[in-house]
Structures are given as structure tokens and as C-alpha cells.
Design a protein around this motif. Structure first.
Motif, PDB file in Angstrom:
ATOM      1  N   LEU A 199       0.840  -1.190   0.000  1.00  0.00           N
ATOM      2  CA  LEU A 199       0.000   0.000   0.000  1.00  0.00           C
ATOM      3  C   LEU A 199       0.875   1.241   0.000  1.00  0.00           C
ATOM      4  O   LEU A 199       1.959   1.229   0.588  1.00  0.00           O
ATOM      5  CB  LEU A 199      -0.889   0.025   1.250  1.00  0.00           C
ATOM      6  CG  LEU A 199      -1.947  -1.063   1.375  1.00  0.00           C
ATOM      7  CD1 LEU A 199      -2.636  -0.967   2.736  1.00  0.00           C
ATOM      8  CD2 LEU A 199      -2.982  -0.955   0.264  1.00  0.00           C
ATOM      9  N   PRO A 200       0.420   2.326  -0.619  1.00  0.00           N
ATOM     10  CA  PRO A 200       1.204   3.556  -0.535  1.00  0.00           C
ATOM     11  C   PRO A 200       1.261   4.073   0.898  1.00  0.00           C
ATOM     12  O   PRO A 200       0.308   3.899   1.668  1.00  0.00           O
ATOM     13  CB  PRO A 200       0.453   4.532  -1.451  1.00  0.00           C
ATOM     14  CG  PRO A 200      -0.923   3.989  -1.564  1.00  0.00           C
ATOM     15  CD  PRO A 200      -0.805   2.501  -1.429  1.00  0.00           C
ATOM     16  N   ALA A 201       2.359   4.694   1.254  1.00  0.00           N
ATOM     17  CA  ALA A 201       2.535   5.206   2.620  1.00  0.00           C
ATOM     18  C   ALA A 201       1.454   6.213   2.993  1.00  0.00           C
ATOM     19  O   ALA A 201       1.125   6.384   4.172  1.00  0.00           O
ATOM     20  CB  ALA A 201       3.921   5.837   2.748  1.00  0.00           C
ATOM     21  N   SER A 202       0.863   6.860   1.995  1.00  0.00           N
ATOM     22  CA  SER A 202      -0.164   7.870   2.266  1.00  0.00           C
ATOM     23  C   SER A 202      -1.391   7.289   2.962  1.00  0.00           C
ATOM     24  O   SER A 202      -2.119   8.007   3.654  1.00  0.00           O
ATOM     25  CB  SER A 202      -0.587   8.549   0.953  1.00  0.00           C
ATOM     26  OG  SER A 202      -1.164   7.607   0.064  1.00  0.00           O
ATOM     27  N   VAL A 203      -1.638   5.997   2.810  1.00  0.00           N
ATOM     28  CA  VAL A 203      -2.795   5.368   3.456  1.00  0.00           C
ATOM     29  C   VAL A 203      -2.703   5.518   4.970  1.00  0.00           C
ATOM     30  O   VAL A 203      -3.728   5.591   5.666  1.00  0.00           O
ATOM     31  CB  VAL A 203      -2.900   3.881   3.050  1.00  0.00           C
ATOM     32  CG1 VAL A 203      -3.989   3.160   3.833  1.00  0.00           C
ATOM     33  CG2 VAL A 203      -3.186   3.762   1.554  1.00  0.00           C
ATOM     34  N   SER A 224       4.803  -1.653   7.856  1.00  0.00           N
ATOM     35  CA  SER A 224       4.950  -1.686   9.315  1.00  0.00           C
ATOM     36  C   SER A 224       3.863  -0.895  10.043  1.00  0.00           C
ATOM     37  O   SER A 224       3.494  -1.230  11.176  1.00  0.00           O
ATOM     38  CB  SER A 224       6.327  -1.153   9.710  1.00  0.00           C
ATOM     39  OG  SER A 224       6.494   0.178   9.238  1.00  0.00           O
ATOM     40  N   TRP A 225       3.328   0.149   9.390  1.00  0.00           N
ATOM     41  CA  TRP A 225       2.350   0.996  10.079  1.00  0.00           C
ATOM     42  C   TRP A 225       0.976   0.341  10.229  1.00  0.00           C
ATOM     43  O   TRP A 225       0.099   0.894  10.887  1.00  0.00           O
ATOM     44  CB  TRP A 225       2.217   2.346   9.384  1.00  0.00           C
ATOM     45  CG  TRP A 225       2.077   2.304   7.886  1.00  0.00           C
ATOM     46  CD1 TRP A 225       3.066   2.522   6.971  1.00  0.00           C
ATOM     47  CD2 TRP A 225       0.889   2.033   7.129  1.00  0.00           C
ATOM     48  NE1 TRP A 225       2.574   2.397   5.697  1.00  0.00           N
ATOM     49  CE2 TRP A 225       1.241   2.104   5.768  1.00  0.00           C
ATOM     50  CE3 TRP A 225      -0.425   1.734   7.473  1.00  0.00           C
ATOM     51  CZ2 TRP A 225       0.330   1.889   4.739  1.00  0.00           C
ATOM     52  CZ3 TRP A 225      -1.353   1.518   6.450  1.00  0.00           C
ATOM     53  CH2 TRP A 225      -0.968   1.596   5.106  1.00  0.00           C
ATOM     54  N   PHE A 229      -2.436   1.111  12.899  1.00  0.00           N
ATOM     55  CA  PHE A 229      -3.868   1.174  12.597  1.00  0.00           C
ATOM     56  C   PHE A 229      -4.657   0.340  13.602  1.00  0.00           C
ATOM     57  O   PHE A 229      -5.664   0.792  14.154  1.00  0.00           O
ATOM     58  CB  PHE A 229      -4.127   0.628  11.175  1.00  0.00           C
ATOM     59  CG  PHE A 229      -4.226   1.681  10.122  1.00  0.00           C
ATOM     60  CD1 PHE A 229      -3.503   2.854  10.200  1.00  0.00           C
ATOM     61  CD2 PHE A 229      -5.052   1.485   9.017  1.00  0.00           C
ATOM     62  CE1 PHE A 229      -3.584   3.829   9.230  1.00  0.00           C
ATOM     63  CE2 PHE A 229      -5.148   2.450   8.039  1.00  0.00           C
ATOM     64  CZ  PHE A 229      -4.418   3.626   8.146  1.00  0.00           C
ATOM     65  N   GLU A 230      -4.201  -0.863  13.810  1.00  0.00           N
ATOM     66  CA  GLU A 230      -4.905  -1.746  14.726  1.00  0.00           C
ATOM     67  C   GLU A 230      -4.866  -1.225  16.158  1.00  0.00           C
ATOM     68  O   GLU A 230      -5.863  -1.322  16.899  1.00  0.00           O
ATOM     69  CB  GLU A 230      -4.285  -3.152  14.664  1.00  0.00           C
ATOM     70  CG  GLU A 230      -4.567  -3.850  13.344  1.00  0.00           C
ATOM     71  CD  GLU A 230      -3.878  -5.198  13.251  1.00  0.00           C
ATOM     72  OE1 GLU A 230      -4.588  -6.181  13.008  1.00  0.00           O
ATOM     73  OE2 GLU A 230      -2.652  -5.241  13.426  1.00  0.00           O
ATOM     74  N   ALA A 231      -3.761  -0.624  16.532  1.00  0.00           N
ATOM     75  CA  ALA A 231      -3.615  -0.105  17.888  1.00  0.00           C
ATOM     76  C   ALA A 231      -4.624   1.017  18.170  1.00  0.00           C
ATOM     77  O   ALA A 231      -5.071   1.181  19.318  1.00  0.00           O
ATOM     78  CB  ALA A 231      -2.193   0.387  18.117  1.00  0.00           C
TER      79      ALA A 231
END
Length: 238
Positions: A199-203, A224-225, A229-231
Motif C-alpha cells: 500500500l502507498p505510505a499515504s494510506v 509496518s504501520w 492502525f490496529e492499535a
């Protein structure tokens, strides 16, 4: 009082013997066997809701552009391979446009003139590309394009800033445009059954996203990010 005519599931093959009062505001012809409709239908200028879904229509008259008060239009589950440009003249179309399960091979560019439309369903067709400029769909809240043959999305997707739901399941996407990160109101992003590798980092900027579905992208490598999101409470389905 709204003037209504509800004729769903009547097995109708023609409207020749059906009176269509000039005062009609709501016309439901869902689930019949119509291959065409009379030209007089398009002169019902007071129509606000028109349901022609689940018939056998192969075309729509350019005269549809005269239905300027229409706010809801359902043409789903027919045999339409194209739509007239005049559909872009439906200035009152604000609530709902459903074109799913037809034979469209192109996304009708005229739809991009519907600047007040909130919901657009164009699923289960044969659309491989979108117009370069989607920016005219300035009020869209929900866009459903799953079950097509989309291979790419235009950068202009990011101009649809009010969008809350974007459904892209069962396409052939290998990547998303960076501009998807500009969809600041997005809550749901369904990317199942594509060919995405990342996915693009912008997401990562989509702070209001509460559901991200990535299942059945076989070569996908998680950024890695995603754990961030889940957190914060976003449901990430892998």
C-alpha cells in the motif's frame, strides 16, 4: 401526498397498457421482464424515484436527461452495455444511482457530472479503467466498484474528499494511487481479491479509517504501520 405506482414482480413484458399519470413521483418496475420502456416515461418530469432494476433492458433513451427532479435511480441487474451521455444532466440525482450487474465495459464519463450524488454502485460489470478526472463527483459518500476488471485507479480519486466507503473487491489492482491518502473522511476500504503487493505510505494518514480489508491479495507485503492502525482501533483483515 406522493403519487406512487408500484408494479414490482408482475411479470410485465410491456407497459403499453399501463397508465403513467403525469403526476407520478415514484415508479417501481423492479423484477419484471421489460426489454424496453415507452418514450412517454421520460416525460414524467415530476419523477423523484425510478426503479427499473432486474429487467431485460439493453438500452436507455437519451430522453432520460429530462428527469431533472429524479433523486434515486436504479438500473441494476439489466443488460445495459452503455448509458447515454444525457444521464449526466440529472442534476437532481442526489441520493442513489445503482448500475450494478450490467454489461458496461466503460465507466460512463457522464457520471462525473453528477456533483450532488451521494451513492454510486457500479459493481459486477466489465469495466477495466476509470476516467482520468473523477473530481466532478464532489458529494460522493459511497463508491462501489467491486467485481470489475479494474487494473488501476486515477490520481483524481483523491479529490473525492467526502468519500466514506470505497469498495474495490474482485478487481485486478496491483497498486493504489498515492492520492488515496487524501480521502480524509474514509471509514471503510475494501481491497479484497486484488493483486496488491503493498500500500502507498499515504494510506497511513487515513485517521478515520475503521475497517481495512486486505484478504486474498496473495503477494501482499504488510507495511509496518498497519500495526499502528490496529492499535488505534481500526479493524485490519488480512
Amino acid at each position: 401526498m406522493t403519487t406512487r405506482l408500484e408494479l414490482s414482480g408482475q411479470g410485465l413484458t410491456s407497459l403499453t397498457d399501463v397508465p403513467l399519470p403525469a403526476s407520478l413521483e415514484y415508479l417501481d418496475l423492479y423484477d419484471n421482464r421489460l426489454t424496453s420502456v415507452p418514450e412517454e416515461l421520460w416525460s414524467l418530469s415530476g419523477l423523484r424515484v425510478l426503479n427499473l432494476a432486474t429487467n431485460r433492458l439493453t438500452s436507455v433513451s437519451p430522453s432520460i436527461g429530462a428527469l431533472r427532479n429524479l433523486h434515486t435511480l436504479d438500473l441494476g441487474h439489466n443488460e445495459l452495455s452503455a448509458l447515454p451521455d444525457e444521464i449526466g444532466e440529472l442534476a437532481g440525482l442526489t441520493e442513489y444511482l445503482y448500475l450494478s450487474d450490467n454489461r458496461l465495459t466503460e465507466f460512463p464519463a457522464a457520471l462525473c457530472s453528477l456533483g450532488r450524488l451521494k451513492y454510486l454502485g457500479c459493481t459486477d460489470n466489465r469495466i477495466s479503467t476509470l476516467p482520468d478526472d473523477l473530481s466532478g463527483l464532489t458529494s460522493l459518500r459511497e463508491l462501489r466498484l467491486y467485481g470489475n476488471g479494474l487494473t488501476a485507479l486515477p490520481e483524481s480519486l483523491g479529490t473525492l474528499s467526502p468519500l466514506r466507503e470505497l469498495h474495490l473487491r474482485r478487481n485486478r489492482l496491483t497498486s493504489l494511487p498515492d492520492s488515496v491518502g487524501e480521502l480524509s473522511e474514509l471509514r471503510q476500504l475494501d481491497l479484497r481479491e486484488n493483486r496488491l503487493t503493498t500500500l502507498p505510505a499515504s494510506v497511513a494518514r487515513l485517521s478515520k479509517l475503521d475497517k481495512l480489508d486486505l484478504r486474498w491479495n496473495k503477494e501482499f507485503r504488510e507495511p509496518s504501520w498497519l500495526t499502528d492502525f490496529e492499535a488505534r482501533g481500526c479493524m485490519v483483515l488480512r
